[in-house]
Design a protein around this motif. Structure first.
Motif, PDB file in Angstrom:
ATOM      1  N   GLU A 294       0.839  -1.256  -0.015  1.00 33.19           N
ATOM      2  CA  GLU A 294      -0.024   0.070  -0.079  1.00 33.19           C
ATOM      3  C   GLU A 294       0.900   1.176   0.047  1.00 33.19           C
ATOM      4  OE1 GLU A 294      -2.628  -0.596   3.448  1.00 33.19           O
ATOM      5  OE2 GLU A 294      -4.064  -1.573   2.227  1.00 33.19           O
ATOM      6  N   LYS A 295       1.783   1.199   0.897  1.00 34.17           N
ATOM      7  CA  LYS A 295       2.671   2.560   0.993  1.00 34.17           C
ATOM      8  C   LYS A 295       3.543   2.678  -0.391  1.00 34.17           C
ATOM      9  CE  LYS A 295       6.589   4.064   3.589  1.00 34.17           C
ATOM     10  NZ  LYS A 295       7.774   4.097   4.514  1.00 34.17           N
ATOM     11  N   SER A 297       2.603   1.672  -3.588  1.00 31.95           N
ATOM     12  CA  SER A 297       1.554   2.077  -4.433  1.00 31.95           C
ATOM     13  C   SER A 297       1.223   3.529  -4.342  1.00 31.95           C
ATOM     14  CB  SER A 297       0.416   1.114  -4.371  1.00 31.95           C
ATOM     15  OG  SER A 297      -0.140   1.468  -3.166  1.00 31.95           O
ATOM     16  N   ARG A 298       1.477   4.083  -3.293  1.00 35.56           N
ATOM     17  CA  ARG A 298       0.900   5.688  -3.270  1.00 35.56           C
ATOM     18  C   ARG A 298       2.443   6.595  -3.628  1.00 35.56           C
ATOM     19  NH1 ARG A 298      -1.609   3.569   1.453  1.00 35.56           N
ATOM     20  NH2 ARG A 298       0.163   4.366   2.924  1.00 35.56           N
TER      21      ARG A 298
END
Length: 547
Positions: A294-295, A297-298
């Motif tokens: 998630e990290k 991908s941002r």
């Protein structure tokens, strides 16, 4: 009247009418002396005026005057007698309640020594002296002291009852014998007294013997009660011991059952816990990777994303849980197995109890033989009366009321009307038989139905494997093994008939609450021969009382 005393010349002071010391003595013309009242009353009641002693008659009644000199002498005699009476009474016994008192004692009554049947009076030692010394009184009949002295006299003739009439069984006097009992069997009272006393002696001995027998019977009953109490205490102790063991066995079985189930559940818990722990570890690792993804991908940094993406490709190792599951414990059969173990324990205890019971009833073993007079003509008996079996030939036997005519039945020669008895019969090799007991009044002719209502308490084997208790209706018996020897036990008072498989020490069947009112006989039926298929005899066997 005054009392007489023991003086040498006392005869001259006694009136011949009242036989006591003179009161107002008078002399009549013939010279004899009498009490004035005595001679006056005598002449008043008599048709003739004559002397009661010499019978001299007087034409006119003499004029009676008291002899003054004689009266003074009598007065002195009375005083002397009174003094002697007073002195002697202190030495004699005073009459107590239940004792016969002297009729002539004034004041304190002394104990009577002898009663007189003529005078109908009782005398103490002092007042008895005239009867022992005076010639006219010596002829009187003296007896031992008794109450109701008048009962010794004849009510009709006022004479002593000296005789006994055997014909009328009553006491009579001499006049009764002459007048009313002349042709009867009359004996002296003393003779009958001796005879009756001897008879009473025999009766007393008989009664004493009866008393002794009853005392012995009391001891026997008490001994029986003691034995019964001992048996009851022993049975209670054994029962408590058995039920305590059973209770402990049940409690152990229950505890083992619970432990077994709990242990299975713990095993399941341990397996599930290990899986959960491993899954939670993988979840933790996967959660970390998801956070990193998630990290990344941002991120807007193109160079950083491309450089970091290569490291994300190496995913942490995980397990394929598709086929993995927790295997739940199976409890089917656990309770049944525990109950089966308990049943095994119960069977062991039951077998032990039956072995003990069989040993106890074997103590009442009796010697039984068959009775030829009751045997059906087709039966063959051994010489010793211990074996019986059917044959194909009918013997020519005398007919009698005791003999079974239509069925191959036979009774034992011995009968029992009380207590307990036991006997054993070998049935090995037979395909048919009937055993038990029967009452004396059973039907022995024509059609016979064996059931308690008709006086038969029996069990049978038919067709080689069909066992029944002929209880009316019949009861089918399921036996674990074929008995080779059957024991029969009867408790007459308890109304119990029990059958045992002797070798297996197992109870086959019991008739309970029976009501026995007649003699009981052992009953045997070897069954028909069936072409030698059932030729083996029933054998009454000696009882082997194992220690």
């Amino acid at each position: 009247m005054a009392a007489a005393s023991n003086l040498q010349s006392e005869d001259q002071f006694l009136c011949s009418i009242c036989l006591d010391v003179f009161t107002d003595p008078v002399a009549i013309p013939c010279g004899h002396n009498f009490c004035k009242n005595c001679i006056t009353e005598h002449w008043n009641t008599s048709d003739r005026c004559q002397c009661p002693i010499c019978k001299e008659a007087f034409t006119t009644r003499p004029d009676l005057r008291v002899n003054t000199l004689f009266s003074e002498m009598i007065l002195q005699f009375r005083q002397s007698a009174q003094q002697k009476t007073s002195s002697s009474s202190s030495e004699q016994q005073v009459s107590k309640p239940g004792e016969v008192p002297c009729d002539f004692c004034t004041g304190t009554k002394l104990k009577a020594l002898k009663p007189c049947l003529v005078c109908l009076a009782s005398y103490c030692e002092t007042h008895l002296e005239p009867h022992l010394t005076a010639s006219r009184l010596k002829r009187h009949q003296l007896i031992d002291p008794v109450e109701n002295l008048e009962d010794k006299m004849c009510m009709k003739h006022d004479k002593p009852l000296e005789l006994f009439c055997k014909t009328d069984q009553t006491c009579v006097c001499m006049l009764c014998h002459v007048v009313d009992h002349k042709m009867h069997d009359v004996v002296p009272l003393k003779e009958e007294y001796k005879e009756k006393k001897a008879e009473l002696g025999k009766t007393e001995a008989g009664i004493q013997q009866m008393i002794q027998k009853r005392r012995l019977k009391i001891q026997e009953i008490k001994h029986s009660v003691d034995l019964s109490e001992e048996d009851a205490d022993r049975e209670i102790a054994e029962g408590v011991q058995v039920f305590t063991a059973l209770k402990e066995s049940v409690e152990r079985g229950q505890a083992n059952l619970i432990d077994t189930i709990k242990e299975k559940q713990k095993k399941t818990d341990r397996q599930a816990g290990a899986f959960i722990k491993e899954l939670e570890k993988e979840i933790s690792e996967l959660t970390k990777r998801r956070t990193e993804v998630e990290k990344l991908s941002r991120s807007e940094d193109q160079l950083h994303l491309l450089q970091s993406f290569q490291s994300l490709k190496a995913a942490p190792p995980t397990k394929d849980w598709t086929e993995v599951s927790v295997r739940t414990s199976s409890y089917e059969g656990t309770v049944l197995k525990a109950v089966a173990q308990l049943e095994e324990t119960l069977n062991k205890e039951m077998k032990k109890l039956l072995e003990d019971e069989l040993k106890r009833v074997q103590q009442y073993a009796v010697d039984v033989t068959v009775d030829p007079d009751t045997a059906n003509p087709y039966l063959i008996l051994s010489d010793d009366g211990k074996q019986v079996n059917d044959s194909d030939v009918k013997k020519n036997l005398p007919e009698n009321p005791e003999r079974f005519s239509n069925y191959v039945f036979i009774l034992g020669k011995q009968s029992f009307s009380s207590g307990r008895f036991y006997f054993e019969v070998q049935v090995k090799g037979k395909t048919e038989w009937t055993l038990g007991v029967a009452r004396e009044s059973i039907n022995r002719k024509g059609v016979i139905t064996r059931r308690p209502q008709n006086g038969y308490w029996t069990i049978w084997l038919k067709n080689g494997n069909e066992y029944k208790a002929l209880a009316g209706p019949d009861v089918s018996l399921s036996l674990k093994s074929r008995p080779k020897k059957v024991g029969v036990f009867v408790d007459y008072e308890e109304g119990l008939v029990s059958f045992y498989d002797v070798d297996a020490a197992a109870l086959i069947y019991s008739f309970t609450s029976c009501c026995f009112t007649e003699k009981l006989f052992p009953f045997f039926c070897p069954g028909l021969n069936y072409g030698d298929k059932n030729s083996a005899p029933l054998i009454i066997s000696p009882v082997n009382q194992a220690e």
